[in-house]
Design a protein around this motif. Structure first.
Motif: not given
Length: 475
Positions: A409-418
């Motif tokens: 989930q953290t990694q997906k959130a990192q992608l969503a942030s950009v």
């Protein structure tokens, strides 16, 4: 200051004696690439072995034999030490005529080191600098970094392979003096201690959360005995510097307008932002002191950390929390009034310096250090900074999304942030960010400690002082 020389061609590591460096009016080091930044089950696993952390890819076919060239590069320890040791040998195998010597300096001393070398015309061939605090821009203005437009045109470089916001941030009067090395949306990360949420009977955050939900959870998760607080509900990793932009944008405010020529710290939206923080720090008393955030989270005494870098998950959390408690990450909750999460694209640049005696070879190294594989390797380091390369294809790479040591989930959130928080930088037009921040940040920090009130008079006075700096010419 200790420095380490890695002669990667000879595969030997030696420690040199301490050397003195002269200060040149310190630029504030950007946290985005700093060391303390930051599976099915969200519990952080123990760090994997260093060699397994970085993608192993075959070296490109060697280029035609040329006259021997030696390049010198300055990098940070431990921030990029691991990736340099693993990827630079691949570059040299593909370019047998080029030897690369990497000098490592403590992360906090990189900019001062480059300033000192620029003053004595002893710069390395390639230089690493920061975009958010405008050290890159000031090196370029001082002609320490060369204009690379001719190289870009000659090799028909497609600049779309990097985030457009970073490319535009690096342009000075339309010209580039480097390429995006690292990149992220500042202040977009949000981490939480699952164990404390479960113990307090509070539902864990979701993407639908707003700042109202954050406030309610912070109140319920703060534990106090009289005036003593044993557990804080909320804290923030970042505050001043270029990071302030993320805080203000969530409220519809911005530090500057008119392309960075006008200070807007006294706008109604800015006032609302500062008053929101004043309430959480001083009246609700649910926020941990700024300086204590990393240690308190690691000790299980803070339930949530907001306005964080996504690399905060690595050194402060992954390396130190271990199995002490379960944690996960997400994007910052939206502001309940504006619907904005807040953030700003920034990162680091890599450049060729004016003192390079082999700029063509330095250009080949520059392209290599800003390509996809290098960017993925940066994000997969097991120590130091894990800020990814400033490219969309790095953030979306399966090796990042399925990181062996980090919650999915953290990694997906990192992608969503950009993609979701795609907001450009907001910085002084005259490249005087260090001067602005040196004046502004000590004053706004007083709001968090009770040393000043978030009132319009206070902000107007501070805004006027900042405007005096913005009205000055470029350095």
């Amino acid at each position: 200051m200790d420095r380490t020389i890695i002669n990667l061609a000879a595969s030997r590591l030696t420690r040199r004696a301490a050397i003195a460096t002269a200060g040149f009016g310190g630029l504030i080091v950007a946290a985005c690439g700093g060391d303390a930044a930051p599976a099915a089950a969200p519990t952080a696993a123990k760090p994997a072995a260093t060699a397994a952390a970085v993608p192993a890819t075959a070296a490109p076919a060697p280029t035609a034999s040329k006259a021997p060239v030696k390049l010198r590069v300055i990098e940070r320890t431990p921030s990029e030490e691991e990736i340099m040791g693993l990827r630079i040998p691949i570059f040299m195998k593909a370019n047998p005529s080029i030897t690369v010597d990497v000098e490592l300096v403590p992360s906090a001393e990189l900019i001062t080191k480059l300033q000192t070398m620029a003053a004595s015309d002893t710069l390395p061939d390639n230089g690493h600098s920061y975009l958010g605090n405008q050290s890159y821009h000031n090196f370029a203005l001082g002609k320490a970094f060369i204009d690379i437009e001719s190289y870009i045109a000659r090799d028909k470089i497609d600049l779309k392979q990097w985030f457009p916001a970073l490319v535009e941030l690096m342009r000075i009067d339309g010209k580039l003096h480097g390429l995006p090395y690292k990149g992220q949306v500042l202040g977009a990360g949000f981490y939480y201690n699952i164990d404390l949420f479960e113990k307090g009977g509070v539902a864990v955050p979701t993407d639908a959360w707003t700042t109202d939900d954050l406030m309610k959870a912070a109140q319920r998760l703060t534990v106090r005995q009289g005036n003593d607080t044993s557990q804080f509900g909320y804290s923030i990793q970042t505050w001043g510097g270029e990071n302030l932009t993320a805080h203000l944008r969530a409220f519809g405010a911005d530090p500057y307008s008119d392309g960075g020529k006008k200070s807007t710290l006294d706008s109604p939206a800015s006032l609302e932002a500062f008053q929101w923080y004043e309430n959480l720090f001083q009246r609700e008393r649910v926020m941990a002191p700024l300086a204590d955030t990393p240690a308190l989270f690691v000790d299980g005494k803070v339930a949530m950390v907001g306005r964080a870098y996504f690399n905060f998950k690595t050194d402060p959390i992954l390396a130190k929390v271990g199995d002490k408690f379960k944690w996960d990450g997400a994007m910052m909750p939206k502001n309940a009034k504006t619907g904005k999460r807040g953030g700003m694209f920034a990162g680091d640049g890599n450049s060729i310096t004016r003192n390079s005696k082999a700029p063509d070879a330095a250009w080949e190294l520059l392209k290599f250090m800003t390509d996809k594989e290098f960017g993925v390797g940066l994000a997969l380091q097991s120590k130091g900074s894990t800020t990814p390369g400033g490219r969309p294809d790095v953030y979306s790479d399966e090796r990042i999304l399925n990181h062996p040591r980090l919650p999915k989930q953290t990694q997906k959130a990192q992608l969503a942030s950009v993609t979701e928080i795609n907001e450009p930088a907001s910085l002084p037009y005259n490249f005087r960010a260090p001067d602005v921040e040196g004046t502004r940040d000590p004053e706004i920090t007083k709001i968090t400690t009770g040393g000043a009130k978030a009132e319009i008079g206070f902000l107007k006075d501070l805004n006027a002082r900042i405007q005096v700096i913005l009205d000055k010419p470029r350095p």
